[in-house]
Scaffold this motif. Structure first.
Motif, PDB file in Angstrom:
ATOM      1  N   ALA A 179      40.302   7.887  68.345  1.00 51.34           N
ATOM      2  CA  ALA A 179      40.447   8.454  67.009  1.00 51.34           C
ATOM      3  C   ALA A 179      41.760   8.020  66.375  1.00 51.34           C
ATOM      4  N   ILE A 180      42.825   8.025  67.141  1.00 53.91           N
ATOM      5  CA  ILE A 180      44.130   7.604  66.619  1.00 53.91           C
ATOM      6  C   ILE A 180      44.076   6.138  66.180  1.00 53.91           C
ATOM      7  N   ARG A 181      43.328   5.332  66.900  1.00 49.27           N
ATOM      8  CA  ARG A 181      43.224   3.919  66.549  1.00 49.27           C
ATOM      9  C   ARG A 181      42.523   3.693  65.215  1.00 49.27           C
ATOM     10  N   THR A 182      41.726   4.663  64.753  1.00 45.92           N
ATOM     11  CA  THR A 182      41.019   4.482  63.484  1.00 45.92           C
ATOM     12  C   THR A 182      41.955   4.549  62.285  1.00 45.92           C
ATOM     13  N   ARG A 183      43.111   5.221  62.469  1.00 41.90           N
ATOM     14  CA  ARG A 183      44.056   5.454  61.370  1.00 41.90           C
ATOM     15  C   ARG A 183      43.440   6.337  60.273  1.00 41.90           C
ATOM     16  N   MET A 184      42.393   7.104  60.623  1.00 44.61           N
ATOM     17  CA  MET A 184      41.768   7.999  59.662  1.00 44.61           C
ATOM     18  C   MET A 184      42.244   9.427  59.940  1.00 44.61           C
ATOM     19  N   LYS A 185      42.894  10.034  58.958  1.00 43.73           N
ATOM     20  CA  LYS A 185      43.498  11.352  59.143  1.00 43.73           C
ATOM     21  C   LYS A 185      42.493  12.378  59.629  1.00 43.73           C
ATOM     22  N   LEU A 186      41.326  12.443  58.994  1.00 40.42           N
ATOM     23  CA  LEU A 186      40.356  13.469  59.345  1.00 40.42           C
ATOM     24  C   LEU A 186      39.816  13.274  60.749  1.00 40.42           C
ATOM     25  N   ALA A 187      39.576  12.036  61.135  1.00 41.86           N
ATOM     26  CA  ALA A 187      39.087  11.756  62.488  1.00 41.86           C
ATOM     27  C   ALA A 187      40.129  12.144  63.531  1.00 41.86           C
ATOM     28  N   ILE A 188      41.390  11.837  63.263  1.00 45.92           N
ATOM     29  CA  ILE A 188      42.456  12.135  64.211  1.00 45.92           C
ATOM     30  C   ILE A 188      42.627  13.639  64.392  1.00 45.92           C
ATOM     31  N   ILE A 189      42.729  14.365  63.289  1.00 40.88           N
ATOM     32  CA  ILE A 189      42.909  15.814  63.379  1.00 40.88           C
ATOM     33  C   ILE A 189      41.686  16.455  64.026  1.00 40.88           C
TER      34      ILE A 189
END
Length: 220
Positions: free
Chosen positions: A151-161
């Motif tokens: 998820a962190i690798r996506t750089r997408m805020k919503l995915a990471i949180i």
């Protein structure tokens, strides 16, 4: 408009399930538990993917598998295996959107979390002679750690949180089940869980950051 209505329904049905539905009968409890997840799946289906329809399809399948897991979690090992499969879908989806490697300052806490939970929770099971359960716990910790990493690798805020909240929910549940009872366990687990799934669903419409990552802009 439709997404706003669905989001409102998710919140309302989540509140009703968490705070107002009694433990018995179990069949009705399970039914009410699945309603917010069904709404989250509908919410995901209304999202317009910014970059990839494949990501939307994979994440929606992951949500569906997790909904099944919600229903069978009362049979713990069956639920654990089903959630494991759901996380695999999320990992594949996040990998599809992955941009760059995880920065060291984010990788170290994730690895420490995984090692700490494995030693603490799985270690207790090994000490009690529960070899199979201990191995299953280590495998599950590994899969949720990988999910958070991707998820962190996506750089997408919503995915990471969303991924981090999923890890939090699972951690609270594991500590309560295998170490010591936590006050307000059900509320803590389900609030963080429904929030995690909603954010992961919403990430379908997220944009991906195209710039280099540092501590200040990881989840912008």
């Amino acid at each position: 408009m439709v997404r706003k209505l669905l989001l409102t329904a998710i919140i309302m049905m989540g509140i009703i399930y968490i705070f107002f539905i009694p433990a018995d009968p179990v069949s009705f409890k399970i039914f009410m538990k699945l309603i917010p997840m069904a709404l989250i799946i509908l919410y995901a289906m209304t999202m317009t993917p910014v970059f990839s329809r494949t990501y939307k399809q994979i994440i929606t399948l992951g949500l569906f598998v997790c909904m099944i897991a919600d229903g069978v979690i009362y049979w713990f090992m069956m639920g654990l295996i089903t959630f494991f499969i759901g996380h695999i879908f999320y990992i594949v989806g996040f990998r599809h959107m992955g941009q760059k490697s995880v920065p060291v300052w984010a990788a170290i806490p994730l690895l420490l979390y995984g090692a700490g939970m494995a030693v603490w929770i799985a270690g207790l099971q090994f000490a009690a002679g529960q070899l199979v359960l201990g191995i299953a716990i280590i495998a599950y910790i590994g899969i949720i750690l990988t999910m958070g990493w991707m998820a962190i690798r996506t750089r997408m805020k919503l995915a990471i949180i969303g991924a981090l909240l999923f890890m939090l929910s699972d951690s609270i549940l594991a500590i309560d089940r295998f170490v010591f009872a936590l006050p307000y366990r059900d509320a803590l687990v389900m609030v963080s869980y429904y929030a995690a799934q909603t954010l992961i669903a919403a990430s379908i419409g997220s944009r991906v950051a195209k710039y280099s990552v540092n501590r200040n802009n990881l989840i912008k």
